[in-house]
Design a protein around this motif. Structure first.
Motif, PDB file in Angstrom:
ATOM      1  N   HIS A  86      12.696   1.576  -6.420  1.00  0.00           N
ATOM      2  CA  HIS A  86      13.870   1.621  -5.545  1.00  0.00           C
ATOM      3  C   HIS A  86      14.335   0.207  -5.201  1.00  0.00           C
ATOM      4  O   HIS A  86      15.532  -0.089  -5.258  1.00  0.00           O
ATOM      5  CB  HIS A  86      13.523   2.419  -4.279  1.00  0.00           C
ATOM      6  CG  HIS A  86      14.700   2.783  -3.444  1.00  0.00           C
ATOM      7  ND1 HIS A  86      14.919   2.234  -2.207  1.00  0.00           N
ATOM      8  CD2 HIS A  86      15.718   3.634  -3.663  1.00  0.00           C
ATOM      9  CE1 HIS A  86      16.033   2.738  -1.708  1.00  0.00           C
ATOM     10  NE2 HIS A  86      16.531   3.592  -2.561  1.00  0.00           N
ATOM     11  N   MET A  89      15.971  -1.270  -8.236  1.00  0.00           N
ATOM     12  CA  MET A  89      17.283  -0.665  -8.461  1.00  0.00           C
ATOM     13  C   MET A  89      18.318  -1.245  -7.494  1.00  0.00           C
ATOM     14  O   MET A  89      19.426  -1.596  -7.902  1.00  0.00           O
ATOM     15  CB  MET A  89      17.194   0.844  -8.285  1.00  0.00           C
ATOM     16  CG  MET A  89      18.479   1.577  -8.529  1.00  0.00           C
ATOM     17  SD  MET A  89      18.323   3.347  -8.239  1.00  0.00           S
ATOM     18  CE  MET A  89      18.105   3.364  -6.452  1.00  0.00           C
ATOM     19  N   VAL A  90      17.950  -1.376  -6.229  1.00  0.00           N
ATOM     20  CA  VAL A  90      18.865  -1.937  -5.237  1.00  0.00           C
ATOM     21  C   VAL A  90      19.184  -3.391  -5.575  1.00  0.00           C
ATOM     22  O   VAL A  90      20.326  -3.836  -5.474  1.00  0.00           O
ATOM     23  CB  VAL A  90      18.290  -1.792  -3.811  1.00  0.00           C
ATOM     24  CG1 VAL A  90      19.092  -2.597  -2.799  1.00  0.00           C
ATOM     25  CG2 VAL A  90      18.251  -0.321  -3.413  1.00  0.00           C
ATOM     26  N   ARG A  91      18.167  -4.134  -6.027  1.00  0.00           N
ATOM     27  CA  ARG A  91      18.378  -5.546  -6.393  1.00  0.00           C
ATOM     28  C   ARG A  91      19.366  -5.657  -7.557  1.00  0.00           C
ATOM     29  O   ARG A  91      20.285  -6.477  -7.530  1.00  0.00           O
ATOM     30  CB  ARG A  91      17.043  -6.190  -6.753  1.00  0.00           C
ATOM     31  CG  ARG A  91      17.132  -7.691  -6.949  1.00  0.00           C
ATOM     32  CD  ARG A  91      15.760  -8.328  -7.101  1.00  0.00           C
ATOM     33  NE  ARG A  91      15.010  -8.186  -5.859  1.00  0.00           N
ATOM     34  CZ  ARG A  91      13.777  -7.681  -5.775  1.00  0.00           C
ATOM     35  NH1 ARG A  91      13.160  -7.270  -6.853  1.00  0.00           N
ATOM     36  NH2 ARG A  91      13.169  -7.597  -4.611  1.00  0.00           N
ATOM     37  N   VAL A  92      19.198  -4.822  -8.583  1.00  0.00           N
ATOM     38  CA  VAL A  92      20.115  -4.839  -9.728  1.00  0.00           C
ATOM     39  C   VAL A  92      21.531  -4.491  -9.266  1.00  0.00           C
ATOM     40  O   VAL A  92      22.502  -5.153  -9.653  1.00  0.00           O
ATOM     41  CB  VAL A  92      19.634  -3.859 -10.830  1.00  0.00           C
ATOM     42  CG1 VAL A  92      20.730  -3.621 -11.867  1.00  0.00           C
ATOM     43  CG2 VAL A  92      18.378  -4.389 -11.487  1.00  0.00           C
ATOM     44  N   HIS A  93      21.642  -3.480  -8.434  1.00  0.00           N
ATOM     45  CA  HIS A  93      22.961  -3.068  -7.928  1.00  0.00           C
ATOM     46  C   HIS A  93      23.594  -4.198  -7.110  1.00  0.00           C
ATOM     47  O   HIS A  93      24.780  -4.496  -7.276  1.00  0.00           O
ATOM     48  CB  HIS A  93      22.819  -1.804  -7.079  1.00  0.00           C
ATOM     49  CG  HIS A  93      24.113  -1.315  -6.525  1.00  0.00           C
ATOM     50  ND1 HIS A  93      25.107  -0.766  -7.303  1.00  0.00           N
ATOM     51  CD2 HIS A  93      24.582  -1.304  -5.254  1.00  0.00           C
ATOM     52  CE1 HIS A  93      26.127  -0.445  -6.536  1.00  0.00           C
ATOM     53  NE2 HIS A  93      25.841  -0.755  -5.295  1.00  0.00           N
ATOM     54  N   SER A  94      22.813  -4.832  -6.255  1.00  0.00           N
ATOM     55  CA  SER A  94      23.333  -5.937  -5.430  1.00  0.00           C
ATOM     56  C   SER A  94      23.792  -7.097  -6.304  1.00  0.00           C
ATOM     57  O   SER A  94      24.855  -7.676  -6.068  1.00  0.00           O
ATOM     58  CB  SER A  94      22.265  -6.416  -4.450  1.00  0.00           C
ATOM     59  OG  SER A  94      21.968  -5.398  -3.528  1.00  0.00           O
ATOM     60  N   ASN A  95      22.989  -7.429  -7.313  1.00  0.00           N
ATOM     61  CA  ASN A  95      23.364  -8.515  -8.220  1.00  0.00           C
ATOM     62  C   ASN A  95      24.641  -8.175  -8.977  1.00  0.00           C
ATOM     63  O   ASN A  95      25.499  -9.031  -9.192  1.00  0.00           O
ATOM     64  CB  ASN A  95      22.236  -8.824  -9.197  1.00  0.00           C
ATOM     65  CG  ASN A  95      21.070  -9.499  -8.519  1.00  0.00           C
ATOM     66  OD1 ASN A  95      21.204 -10.066  -7.432  1.00  0.00           O
ATOM     67  ND2 ASN A  95      19.901  -9.420  -9.126  1.00  0.00           N
ATOM     68  N   HIS A  96      24.771  -6.906  -9.366  1.00  0.00           N
ATOM     69  CA  HIS A  96      25.979  -6.468 -10.069  1.00  0.00           C
ATOM     70  C   HIS A  96      27.204  -6.605  -9.151  1.00  0.00           C
ATOM     71  O   HIS A  96      28.258  -7.080  -9.581  1.00  0.00           O
ATOM     72  CB  HIS A  96      25.826  -5.016 -10.537  1.00  0.00           C
ATOM     73  CG  HIS A  96      27.058  -4.454 -11.153  1.00  0.00           C
ATOM     74  ND1 HIS A  96      27.507  -4.836 -12.400  1.00  0.00           N
ATOM     75  CD2 HIS A  96      27.954  -3.554 -10.693  1.00  0.00           C
ATOM     76  CE1 HIS A  96      28.636  -4.204 -12.670  1.00  0.00           C
ATOM     77  NE2 HIS A  96      28.920  -3.415 -11.654  1.00  0.00           N
ATOM     78  N   LEU A  97      27.043  -6.196  -7.899  1.00  0.00           N
ATOM     79  CA  LEU A  97      28.156  -6.313  -6.956  1.00  0.00           C
ATOM     80  C   LEU A  97      28.534  -7.774  -6.735  1.00  0.00           C
ATOM     81  O   LEU A  97      29.716  -8.107  -6.669  1.00  0.00           O
ATOM     82  CB  LEU A  97      27.799  -5.655  -5.620  1.00  0.00           C
ATOM     83  CG  LEU A  97      27.766  -4.131  -5.615  1.00  0.00           C
ATOM     84  CD1 LEU A  97      27.325  -3.631  -4.238  1.00  0.00           C
ATOM     85  CD2 LEU A  97      29.120  -3.552  -5.985  1.00  0.00           C
ATOM     86  N   SER A 100      30.350  -9.036  -9.785  1.00  0.00           N
ATOM     87  CA  SER A 100      31.688  -8.441  -9.827  1.00  0.00           C
ATOM     88  C   SER A 100      32.602  -9.108  -8.816  1.00  0.00           C
ATOM     89  O   SER A 100      33.777  -9.331  -9.083  1.00  0.00           O
ATOM     90  CB  SER A 100      31.617  -6.941  -9.518  1.00  0.00           C
ATOM     91  OG  SER A 100      30.877  -6.281 -10.509  1.00  0.00           O
TER      92      SER A 100
END
Length: 105
Positions: A86, A89-97, A100
């Motif tokens: 988890h 996953m949150v780290r990848v999502h944060s990095n993606h945001l 972006s």
């Protein structure tokens, strides 16, 4: 003991209900300050109480389904593994945001 039957529900309650929901509570509480007032009010009224309810179910489920040392160890391992997944996953999502946001800016 050896050959002891372990109900996998202990692992489910430890991993999903207790660990993921508790992580969600923490994340949502931090996010409230970034939300617009209407979204923050919706989270406080509907989402966060639901997350706390699920975390409580996880705790109660562990009391029922993780009574033995073997079941407790398996539940603990499941909680650790799902927390690591988890967080990743949150780290990848944060990095993606973040990437972006830089591309959009």
């Amino acid at each position: 003991g050896k050959g002891e039957s372990v109900n996998p529900l202990g692992e489910f309650f430890a991993a999903q209900q207790l660990t993921v929901e508790t992580q969600s509570i923490k994340r949502n509480e931090k996010a409230l300050a970034r939300f617009d007032p209407e979204t923050a009010a919706m989270f406080e009224k509907h989402i966060n109480p639901d997350e706390r309810f699920h975390a409580r179910l996880g705790f109660l489920g562990l009391q029922v389904f993780a009574r033995t040392a073997v079941a407790q160890e398996r539940a603990s391992r499941a909680a650790r593994e799902i927390r690591e997944a988890h967080v990743a996953m949150v780290r990848v999502h944060s990095n993606h945001l973040l990437s972006s946001a830089y591309l959009a800016g």
